[in-house]
Design a protein around this motif. Sequence first.
Motif, PDB file in Angstrom:
ATOM      1  N   PRO A 144      73.423  26.198  47.994  1.00 30.33           N
ATOM      2  CA  PRO A 144      72.041  26.352  48.467  1.00 30.33           C
ATOM      3  C   PRO A 144      71.099  26.887  47.395  1.00 30.33           C
ATOM      4  N   GLY A 145      71.559  27.823  46.618  1.00 31.54           N
ATOM      5  CA  GLY A 145      70.713  28.373  45.566  1.00 31.54           C
ATOM      6  C   GLY A 145      70.323  27.337  44.537  1.00 31.54           C
ATOM      7  N   VAL A 146      71.259  26.476  44.190  1.00 33.27           N
ATOM      8  CA  VAL A 146      70.982  25.456  43.180  1.00 33.27           C
ATOM      9  C   VAL A 146      70.022  24.397  43.723  1.00 33.27           C
ATOM     10  N   LEU A 147      70.195  24.049  44.983  1.00 33.15           N
ATOM     11  CA  LEU A 147      69.271  23.089  45.595  1.00 33.15           C
ATOM     12  C   LEU A 147      67.861  23.674  45.641  1.00 33.15           C
ATOM     13  N   ASP A 148      67.784  24.914  46.051  1.00 35.76           N
ATOM     14  CA  ASP A 148      66.502  25.603  46.108  1.00 35.76           C
ATOM     15  C   ASP A 148      65.835  25.669  44.748  1.00 35.76           C
ATOM     16  N   ALA A 149      66.622  25.965  43.742  1.00 34.72           N
ATOM     17  CA  ALA A 149      66.051  26.184  42.415  1.00 34.72           C
ATOM     18  C   ALA A 149      65.338  24.934  41.902  1.00 34.72           C
ATOM     19  N   GLN A 150      65.960  23.775  42.060  1.00 36.43           N
ATOM     20  CA  GLN A 150      65.334  22.546  41.560  1.00 36.43           C
ATOM     21  C   GLN A 150      64.011  22.278  42.273  1.00 36.43           C
ATOM     22  N   LEU A 151      64.023  22.400  43.600  1.00 40.34           N
ATOM     23  CA  LEU A 151      62.811  22.086  44.363  1.00 40.34           C
ATOM     24  C   LEU A 151      61.704  23.106  44.094  1.00 40.34           C
ATOM     25  N   THR A 152      62.087  24.352  43.974  1.00 39.88           N
ATOM     26  CA  THR A 152      61.081  25.381  43.687  1.00 39.88           C
ATOM     27  C   THR A 152      60.460  25.145  42.324  1.00 39.88           C
ATOM     28  N   ARG A 153      61.317  24.873  41.353  1.00 42.69           N
ATOM     29  CA  ARG A 153      60.844  24.662  39.993  1.00 42.69           C
ATOM     30  C   ARG A 153      59.946  23.426  39.897  1.00 42.69           C
ATOM     31  N   ASP A 154      60.414  22.308  40.441  1.00 43.28           N
ATOM     32  CA  ASP A 154      59.708  21.045  40.234  1.00 43.28           C
ATOM     33  C   ASP A 154      58.595  20.791  41.236  1.00 43.28           C
ATOM     34  N   GLU A 155      58.733  21.326  42.437  1.00 43.40           N
ATOM     35  CA  GLU A 155      57.776  20.946  43.486  1.00 43.40           C
ATOM     36  C   GLU A 155      57.179  22.140  44.216  1.00 43.40           C
ATOM     37  N   ASP A 156      57.593  23.326  43.829  1.00 47.34           N
ATOM     38  CA  ASP A 156      57.088  24.519  44.487  1.00 47.34           C
ATOM     39  C   ASP A 156      57.324  24.487  46.004  1.00 47.34           C
ATOM     40  N   LEU A 157      58.502  24.018  46.359  1.00 48.96           N
ATOM     41  CA  LEU A 157      58.920  23.996  47.766  1.00 48.96           C
ATOM     42  C   LEU A 157      60.309  24.601  47.869  1.00 48.96           C
ATOM     43  N   THR A 158      60.554  25.386  48.905  1.00 49.00           N
ATOM     44  CA  THR A 158      61.939  25.767  49.157  1.00 49.00           C
ATOM     45  C   THR A 158      62.672  24.565  49.737  1.00 49.00           C
TER      46      THR A 158
END
Lengths: 161, 161
Positions: free
Chosen positions: A26-40
């Motif tokens: 879950p943390g890794v999935l979150d990290a990509q979306l937060t970084r690239d799209e500013d979404l959890t």
Amino acid sequence: MTKTRWLTKDEQVAWLRMAAVLELLPGVLDAQLTRDEDLTHFEYYVLASLSEAPRRTLRITALASLTNATLPRLSRVLTGLEKMALVERSECSEDRRAKNVTLTEAGWAKVVKAAPGHVENVRGLVLDQLSQEQVEQLSSITAQLLTRLDPEGRMFASTGG
Amino acid sequence: MTKTRWLTKDEQVAWLRMAAVLELLPGVLDAQLTRDEDLTHFEYYVLASLSEAPRRTLRITALASLTNATLPRLSRVLTGLEKMALVERSECSEDRRAKNVTLTEAGWAKVVKAAPGHVENVRGLVLDQLSQEQVEQLSSITAQLLTRLDPEGRMFASTGG
DNA sequence: GCTTTTTAGTTGTAGATACAAGTTATCGAC
DNA sequence: GTCGATAACTTGTATCTACAACTAAAAAGC
């Protein structure tokens, strides 16, 4: 209060690995979306769920059920998404207690923009790591687990065994 | 920026099921431990990790690595466990920046008391739901995923392929 | 050895989530 | 149709977690 059936060595290893995946993924999935799209990941999941609903609209309770969120949590997340103009709340004509949430055009565009990166991530982390056969096994195993975790198939349009 | 390789139908189903398990399982594990032992799953995991360490003692950083916690998070959780008298911090003689955490007798007793219920829960939710063959498959699949998620085997005494 | 950089851990502050309580509206009993 | 119970949210409050700033000590550079 019967005697505990402890785990065999093989079971122990399988479970520890599963628990580690549960903790890390879950943390890794979150990290990509937060970084690239500013979404959890949760926000993405909300938008994606709306994008597949008829008229891109759902009742809040239905959306909460689909996403396994409590109502208070979803309410606040929707407020955030509304501030970003990605969704809109509206009154529900049939039941005046209830509300509908609709994906805006901007929200739809956001999902379309975010999807490729997310899919690549899922591929890289999971699907492309496994053989075709293992993907099938994973599908069966998780289906089996969901019979217990989600007996009513709320999170899932229960796609047959 | 190549064209996205979208998921096939089978991949999509496998992934949606996996995502649902990821979403549901942690909450259910937490619920049992909170209800029966007034511990979060993470707290249990911390205590269990200590219980298996030599002299039931670890450096805080080592424990953070084992549990995939950030240092601030672990620090605060340890403060809570210390208030419950389940662990103790002590100075580390070799490195005066560092600290050791030790499971107290009460902490050990707590793990011993909590383990059976937790194990029953894991059995009921996961292991007993699957055939022997599926448990082996799950073990291989998760091992494969961990090569990417945890390449250094921090959360795991990397038990060979 | 003195200074700079890195490491171990804690604490400040802000955002997220849960549980409980509050609001408004529907449903069911009668 | 009126009253009590239930349902659909929203908001108050406490807890948890993350990121960043802080303290103290070891390591590295020279």
